[in-house]
Motif scaffolding. Structure first.
Motif, PDB file in Angstrom:
ATOM      1  N   ALA A 100       0.744  -1.283   0.127  1.00 12.44           N
ATOM      2  CA  ALA A 100      -0.008   0.066   0.089  1.00 12.44           C
ATOM      3  C   ALA A 100       0.781   1.361  -0.046  1.00 12.44           C
ATOM      4  O   ALA A 100       0.425   2.365  -0.452  1.00 12.44           O
ATOM      5  N   LEU A 101       2.056   1.268   0.680  1.00 13.63           N
ATOM      6  CA  LEU A 101       2.773   2.288   0.541  1.00 13.63           C
ATOM      7  C   LEU A 101       3.333   2.671  -0.629  1.00 13.63           C
ATOM      8  O   LEU A 101       3.588   3.892  -1.040  1.00 13.63           O
ATOM      9  N   LEU A 102       3.911   1.725  -1.321  1.00 15.10           N
ATOM     10  CA  LEU A 102       4.609   1.946  -2.802  1.00 15.10           C
ATOM     11  C   LEU A 102       3.624   2.249  -3.548  1.00 15.10           C
ATOM     12  O   LEU A 102       3.784   3.313  -4.404  1.00 15.10           O
ATOM     13  N   SER A 103       2.338   1.916  -3.607  1.00 11.90           N
ATOM     14  CA  SER A 103       1.189   2.617  -4.327  1.00 11.90           C
ATOM     15  C   SER A 103       0.993   4.008  -3.772  1.00 11.90           C
ATOM     16  O   SER A 103       0.759   4.653  -4.676  1.00 11.90           O
ATOM     17  N   ALA A 104       1.125   4.315  -2.412  1.00 11.62           N
ATOM     18  CA  ALA A 104       0.610   5.562  -2.207  1.00 11.62           C
ATOM     19  C   ALA A 104       1.694   6.549  -2.729  1.00 11.62           C
ATOM     20  O   ALA A 104       1.661   7.729  -2.903  1.00 11.62           O
ATOM     21  N   PHE A 105       3.092   6.172  -2.876  1.00 14.05           N
ATOM     22  CA  PHE A 105       4.089   6.820  -3.304  1.00 14.05           C
ATOM     23  C   PHE A 105       3.598   7.318  -4.744  1.00 14.05           C
ATOM     24  O   PHE A 105       3.887   8.481  -5.034  1.00 14.05           O
ATOM     25  N   CYS A 106       3.075   6.429  -5.444  1.00 13.72           N
ATOM     26  CA  CYS A 106       2.693   6.843  -6.898  1.00 13.72           C
ATOM     27  C   CYS A 106       1.663   7.999  -6.916  1.00 13.72           C
ATOM     28  O   CYS A 106       1.756   9.046  -7.612  1.00 13.72           O
ATOM     29  N   TYR A 107       0.653   7.729  -6.268  1.00 19.67           N
ATOM     30  CA  TYR A 107      -0.362   8.843  -5.896  1.00 19.67           C
ATOM     31  C   TYR A 107      -0.014  10.141  -5.364  1.00 19.67           C
ATOM     32  O   TYR A 107      -0.338  11.078  -5.875  1.00 19.67           O
ATOM     33  N   THR A 420     -11.065  -0.536  -7.934  1.00 17.94           N
ATOM     34  CA  THR A 420      -9.942   0.185  -7.163  1.00 17.94           C
ATOM     35  C   THR A 420      -8.552  -0.441  -7.287  1.00 17.94           C
ATOM     36  O   THR A 420      -7.732   0.457  -7.724  1.00 17.94           O
ATOM     37  N   LEU A 421      -8.690  -1.628  -7.457  1.00 18.63           N
ATOM     38  CA  LEU A 421      -7.229  -2.245  -7.770  1.00 18.63           C
ATOM     39  C   LEU A 421      -6.713  -1.993  -9.132  1.00 18.63           C
ATOM     40  O   LEU A 421      -5.491  -1.873  -9.336  1.00 18.63           O
ATOM     41  N   PHE A 422      -7.454  -1.936  -9.885  1.00 24.17           N
ATOM     42  CA  PHE A 422      -7.552  -1.746 -11.272  1.00 24.17           C
ATOM     43  C   PHE A 422      -6.866  -0.167 -11.540  1.00 24.17           C
ATOM     44  O   PHE A 422      -5.747   0.003 -12.345  1.00 24.17           O
ATOM     45  N   VAL A 423      -7.424   0.675 -10.768  1.00 26.32           N
ATOM     46  CA  VAL A 423      -6.800   1.999 -10.850  1.00 26.32           C
ATOM     47  C   VAL A 423      -5.681   2.076 -10.200  1.00 26.32           C
ATOM     48  O   VAL A 423      -4.522   2.766 -10.824  1.00 26.32           O
ATOM     49  N   PHE A 424      -5.442   1.419  -9.248  1.00 31.11           N
ATOM     50  CA  PHE A 424      -4.048   1.265  -8.595  1.00 31.11           C
ATOM     51  C   PHE A 424      -3.141   0.816  -9.664  1.00 31.11           C
ATOM     52  O   PHE A 424      -2.051   1.645  -9.754  1.00 31.11           O
ATOM     53  N   TYR A 425      -3.339  -0.068 -10.208  1.00 35.30           N
ATOM     54  CA  TYR A 425      -2.514  -0.649 -11.272  1.00 35.30           C
ATOM     55  C   TYR A 425      -2.239   0.640 -12.350  1.00 35.30           C
ATOM     56  O   TYR A 425      -1.215   0.756 -13.019  1.00 35.30           O
ATOM     57  N   PHE A 504       9.084  18.878  -7.057  1.00 29.03           N
ATOM     58  CA  PHE A 504       8.945  18.989  -5.638  1.00 29.03           C
ATOM     59  C   PHE A 504       8.944  17.535  -4.842  1.00 29.03           C
ATOM     60  O   PHE A 504       9.818  17.541  -4.133  1.00 29.03           O
ATOM     61  N   TRP A 505       8.350  16.471  -5.371  1.00 33.83           N
ATOM     62  CA  TRP A 505       8.423  15.278  -4.911  1.00 33.83           C
ATOM     63  C   TRP A 505       8.306  14.247  -5.624  1.00 33.83           C
ATOM     64  O   TRP A 505       7.345  14.276  -6.470  1.00 33.83           O
ATOM     65  N   GLY A 506       8.892  13.204  -5.754  1.00 33.71           N
ATOM     66  CA  GLY A 506       8.917  12.016  -6.773  1.00 33.71           C
ATOM     67  C   GLY A 506       9.146  10.567  -6.182  1.00 33.71           C
ATOM     68  O   GLY A 506       9.564  10.640  -5.093  1.00 33.71           O
ATOM     69  N   VAL A 507       8.573   9.711  -6.656  1.00 29.29           N
ATOM     70  CA  VAL A 507       8.596   8.437  -6.384  1.00 29.29           C
ATOM     71  C   VAL A 507      10.202   8.000  -6.353  1.00 29.29           C
ATOM     72  O   VAL A 507      10.769   8.147  -7.395  1.00 29.29           O
ATOM     73  N   PRO A 508      10.889   7.452  -5.405  1.00 25.33           N
ATOM     74  CA  PRO A 508      12.243   7.188  -5.188  1.00 25.33           C
ATOM     75  C   PRO A 508      12.438   5.744  -5.983  1.00 25.33           C
ATOM     76  O   PRO A 508      11.464   4.976  -6.225  1.00 25.33           O
ATOM     77  N   LEU A 509      13.759   5.654  -6.274  1.00 19.38           N
ATOM     78  CA  LEU A 509      14.113   4.234  -6.789  1.00 19.38           C
ATOM     79  C   LEU A 509      13.293   3.879  -8.456  1.00 19.38           C
ATOM     80  O   LEU A 509      12.725   2.891  -8.408  1.00 19.38           O
ATOM     81  N   MET A 510      13.014   5.090  -9.068  1.00 17.41           N
ATOM     82  CA  MET A 510      12.414   4.754 -10.098  1.00 17.41           C
ATOM     83  C   MET A 510      13.230   4.142 -11.182  1.00 17.41           C
ATOM     84  O   MET A 510      14.454   4.031 -11.311  1.00 17.41           O
ATOM     85  N   TRP A 512      11.751   0.861 -10.229  1.00 25.37           N
ATOM     86  CA  TRP A 512      11.692  -0.192  -9.241  1.00 25.37           C
ATOM     87  C   TRP A 512      10.247  -0.104  -8.410  1.00 25.37           C
ATOM     88  O   TRP A 512       9.332  -1.045  -8.593  1.00 25.37           O
ATOM     89  N   ILE A 513      10.036   0.930  -7.742  1.00 29.45           N
ATOM     90  CA  ILE A 513       8.978   1.072  -6.880  1.00 29.45           C
ATOM     91  C   ILE A 513       7.410   1.023  -7.523  1.00 29.45           C
ATOM     92  O   ILE A 513       6.751   0.108  -7.226  1.00 29.45           O
ATOM     93  N   PRO A 514       7.536   1.673  -8.677  1.00 25.12           N
ATOM     94  CA  PRO A 514       6.231   1.490  -9.256  1.00 25.12           C
ATOM     95  C   PRO A 514       6.027   0.172  -9.830  1.00 25.12           C
ATOM     96  O   PRO A 514       4.982  -0.362 -10.041  1.00 25.12           O
ATOM     97  N   CYS A 515       7.133  -0.499 -10.394  1.00 21.92           N
ATOM     98  CA  CYS A 515       7.035  -2.057 -11.011  1.00 21.92           C
ATOM     99  C   CYS A 515       6.638  -2.745 -10.020  1.00 21.92           C
ATOM    100  O   CYS A 515       5.858  -3.616 -10.234  1.00 21.92           O
ATOM    101  N   VAL A 516       7.041  -2.823  -8.599  1.00 20.55           N
ATOM    102  CA  VAL A 516       6.586  -3.586  -7.523  1.00 20.55           C
ATOM    103  C   VAL A 516       5.055  -3.159  -7.282  1.00 20.55           C
ATOM    104  O   VAL A 516       4.396  -4.311  -7.237  1.00 20.55           O
ATOM    105  N   SER A 517       4.694  -2.017  -7.383  1.00 18.21           N
ATOM    106  CA  SER A 517       3.417  -1.887  -7.241  1.00 18.21           C
ATOM    107  C   SER A 517       2.685  -2.321  -8.424  1.00 18.21           C
ATOM    108  O   SER A 517       1.415  -2.876  -8.122  1.00 18.21           O
ATOM    109  N   ILE A 518       2.791  -2.351  -9.600  1.00 17.85           N
ATOM    110  CA  ILE A 518       2.108  -2.893 -10.676  1.00 17.85           C
ATOM    111  C   ILE A 518       2.157  -4.274 -10.454  1.00 17.85           C
ATOM    112  O   ILE A 518       1.072  -4.961 -10.587  1.00 17.85           O
ATOM    113  N   PHE A 519       3.249  -5.140 -10.288  1.00 20.71           N
ATOM    114  CA  PHE A 519       3.115  -6.423 -10.114  1.00 20.71           C
ATOM    115  C   PHE A 519       2.040  -6.802  -8.933  1.00 20.71           C
ATOM    116  O   PHE A 519       1.430  -7.858  -8.964  1.00 20.71           O
TER     117      PHE A 519
END
Length: 586
Positions: A100-107, A420-425, A504-510, A512-519
């Motif tokens: 949830a935290l990784l997905s929250a980073f994307c948001y 909701t899960l589809f939107v997170f993806y 201002f603020w970006g997802v770290p370790l790009m 990798w983190i969004p890909c983990v969220s996708i998976f």
């Protein structure tokens, strides 16, 4: 405010002519994208009045906690422990919290860069275009409405249980209606309408109400945790009641822990509603990251403590899958039966907070969808006195109340979650696309090919995990998929440079983190049952029909009137508008 009914709807003949041009209009508008500048200026101006920036980081933390910690955790914890994990449900909650935290980073990256009320709808509109945004937004709205109706009806059940009144006494049975739709719940309707009035009146006051209810709910959760550690036994972490059942902290092994994480992840859904409040945040750059991430971290800690408490109260094979905490005390004859009623009251407060936050979120989604002209602009109006989207709030509140009046809880629960899960993806894909593609200056196909190949690998992994029998062959196939997925990410990371850097603020370790969220979102989608997919296909088909018959023509008319331009191949077809988002550095 401009009308969303342009020349296409001026007469029956005009509408018939517009329908004849649907393929051309669809080709022009479906892939049209907006910019952050447009979303925060001309698109936002379609609401008339502005929403007031009155929320601070602690308001967002409160909304995040209130939106996530509903009654669901009181059920999900027991079911996951009994069926999948045993005492290691604690680890499942920790894994799900990390997801949830990784997905929250994307948001958060989108919300900080583009602090508007549209949430995922706006994020997808500036990346994948109008049609993708409308399709996901429509599914998300239906998820919110169905879920909120289910939550309202469950409030009646929990409150009745807590005060010792049977649910049947709260509801009126109408025998002429079909089963599943024949129990009239007036109390659920009153709850929905009361919350609708609160969110229409003021977002600031809504935050105060949420803070009070959330504080009370956390007190009850703290009470449950303390009771579990006080009355529980440490040996229940490793010893089942029946020696024939698997023992130890991990009785079902690693597969059980991950299957449990998929099951309990649904308890975290709700933090996305916080991003829809970005337009009302005093200092988005500071407050949104703290509010979104902080609420997810706090809720993860609470969930882990709750699951540890439950695991101490009873051996995992004695836990009631439907009401684990209440049932643990209900049958006691040593004077502790009253704890069951206290737990029911605490769950009732959680239901109210999750309903309040979700109804705030659904109204703001609808407001921004109205701003984009794909639904009537009436929904976009912000009332000048209350600074809230009154029309969207009232419409969806009445719609939710109507569904909660008739529809059985079990019918509703089969319809929620997948949207909701589809939107997170989709949001996780969108944050990668936006970092690596600057429209008009970079080639989007390497990024699109990467996202598609990674998603396909994740789907293959999920299918093997859920359907292939246990054995060395399954382990080998899963390992091969994992190696391929990692190789795909590393290859993309080395060969394709980022086109933008967040200011201002970006997802770290790009990336990798969004890909983990996708998976993880694909993996969780794979754990849902058939009825969820039937619902998703049905509402997606309905959304496509609405888009083809109405939305694409209203959007086309708005473009012709100059309400907004169309980006196609990097050229924004309106003079004086830069193609580059000012909030990003290239």
């Amino acid at each position: 405010m401009e009308s969303s009914h342009g020349s296409s709807f001026s007469s029956l003949n005009s509408y018939i002519q517009a329908l004849a041009q649907t393929p051309a209009r669809f080709a022009r508008r479906a892939g049209s994208v907006s910019t952050s500048y447009e979303e925060m200026s001309r698109v936002k101006a379609r609401s008339g009045s502005d929403m007031q920036r009155t929320l601070r980081w602690y308001d967002l933390v409160g909304f995040g906690i209130g939106g996530m910690v509903g009654a669901g955790v009181f059920v999900t914890t027991g079911r996951a422990s009994r069926v999948c994990t045993g005492p290691s449900v604690i680890i499942s909650y920790a894994i799900a919290g990390l997801c949830a935290l990784l997905s929250a980073f994307c948001y958060t990256e989108f919300a900080v860069d583009m602090p508007v009320a549209g949430g995922a709808f706006s994020y997808l509109r500036v990346t994948f275009g109008e049609f993708a945004a409308f399709l996901t937004g429509a599914n998300l709205i239906m998820d919110y409405v169905m879920s909120n109706a289910a939550v309202a009806r469950s409030f009646t059940a929990y409150l009745g249980s807590a005060i010792g009144i049977s649910t049947s006494k709260w509801r009126v049975v109408v025998h002429v209606l079909p089963d599943g739709f024949n129990e009239i719940d007036i109390f659920a309707v009153l709850v929905v309408l009361a919350i609708t009035l609160i969110i229409c009146y003021s977002t600031r006051e809504s935050s105060v109400v949420n803070m009070v209810l959330t504080a009370l709910h956390i007190l009850f959760i703290g009470f449950v945790i303390l009771m579990g550690f006080w009355k529980g036994d440490w040996k229940n972490f490793t010893e089942p009641a029946d020696p024939k059942n698997p023992s130890g902290f991990f009785p079902f092994g690693a597969p059980g822990v991950f299957n449990g994480a998929a099951m309990v992840y649904l308890s975290y859904i709700g933090y996305d509603a916080v991003s829809t409040l970005a337009e009302e945040v005093h200092n988005p750059v500071k407050d949104i990251p703290i509010g979104v991430s902080g609420s997810v971290i706090i809720v993860t800690v609470l969930y882990c403590l709750m699951s540890a408490s439950m695991s101490m109260l009873l051996p995992y094979d004695m836990i009631d899958a439907d009401a684990p905490f209440s049932a643990a005390f209900r049958g006691k004859s040593d004077g502790w039966k009253w704890v069951s009623n206290v737990i029911g009251i605490g769950a009732s407060f959680g239901i109210l907070t999750s309903l309040l936050v979700a109804m705030l979120g659904q109204a703001r989604y609808m407001c921004v969808i109205g701003r984009s002209n794909v639904v009537p602009a009436w929904f976009a109006r912000v009332h000048p006195k209350t600074s809230t989207p009154v029309n969207a709030s009232a419409f969806l509140g009445i719609f939710t109340a109507a569904i909660a009046l008739f529809t059985d809880l079990n019918v509703l629960l089969n319809l929620v979650s997948i949207g909701t899960l589809f939107v997170f993806y989709m949001v996780a894909n969108a944050v990668v696309y936006r970092r690596y593609v600057a429209i008009g200056t970079t080639n989007p196909w390497p990024t699109l090919a990467f996202l598609c190949s990674f998603s396909l690998t994740s789907i293959l992994f999920t299918l093997i995990w859920h359907f292939m029998p246990q054995g060395k062959g399954k382990a080998f196939m899963l390992g091969a998929c994992a190696v391929i997925a990692i190789a795909i990410i590393q290859l993309f990371h080395c060969l394709v440079p980022q086109a933008r850097k967040p200011e201002f603020w970006g997802v770290p370790l790009m990336p990798w983190i969004p890909c983990v969220s996708i998976f993880l979102n694909i993996f969780l989608l794979g754990s849902l049952g058939g009825p969820s997919y039937v619902r998703f296909v049905f509402f997606s088909a309905l959304a496509v029909l609405v888009y083809v018959l109405y939305s694409v023509h209203a959007s086309f008319d708005a473009e012709a009137e100059g309400s907004f331009g169309q980006k196609n191949g990097g050229i924004l077809k309106e003079s004086g508008e830069s193609d580059q988002d000012p909030s990003f550095k290239v």
